[in-house]
Design a protein around this motif. Structure first.
Motif, mmCIF file in Angstrom:
data_model
loop_
_atom_site.group_PDB
_atom_site.id
_atom_site.type_symbol
_atom_site.label_atom_id
_atom_site.label_comp_id
_atom_site.label_asym_id
_atom_site.label_seq_id
_atom_site.Cartn_x
_atom_site.Cartn_y
_atom_site.Cartn_z
ATOM 1 N N VAL A 274 0.851 -1.176 0.000
ATOM 2 C CA VAL A 274 0.000 0.000 0.000
ATOM 3 C C VAL A 274 0.882 1.219 0.000
ATOM 4 O O VAL A 274 1.817 1.341 0.795
ATOM 5 N N THR A 275 0.604 2.149 -0.902
ATOM 6 C CA THR A 275 1.374 3.396 -0.948
ATOM 7 C C THR A 275 0.698 4.455 -0.092
ATOM 8 O O THR A 275 -0.528 4.548 -0.041
ATOM 9 N N LYS A 276 1.499 5.268 0.575
ATOM 10 C CA LYS A 276 0.964 6.346 1.426
ATOM 11 C C LYS A 276 1.365 7.676 0.881
ATOM 12 O O LYS A 276 2.384 7.896 0.334
#
Length: 98
Positions: free
Chosen positions: A96-98
């Protein structure tokens, strides 16, 4: 994510005794499996070992070409090791990219 597969690697070893030659060859199994697989390895279990080539070499030596003559033996082996590998496939992990 977690995968199991079976592979065969060929390893070589040398030593001044038969058991040291085999131990040297078997110590190279992990590096050979890691080089062949792009996955993160969790467990490597040897299943079968086959001797491809085993050789004993004898050479004579002497101190100052005259004194204390002796024979030195060296052993070399080439093995095919079949291993069962448990690994994590990073392609199936969702980051998951933040």
């Amino acid at each position: 994510m977690k995968e199991q597969f079976t592979t065969t690697v060929r390893v070589n070893g040398k030593g001044d005794a038969k058991n040291r030659a085999f131990a040297d060859a078997l110590s190279h199994v992990q590096a050979a499996v890691m080089k062949a697989s792009p996955h993160i390895l969790l467990r490597i279990e040897p299943q079968d070992v086959q001797v491809v080539h085993a050789q004993e070499t004898t050479r004579k030596e002497a101190f100052l070409f005259l004194f204390l003559r002796r024979e030195r033996r060296t052993y070399s082996v080439e093995l095919d090791v079949t291993v069962n590998v448990t690994a994590i496939n990073l392609d199936k992990v969702d980051f998951v990219t933040k």
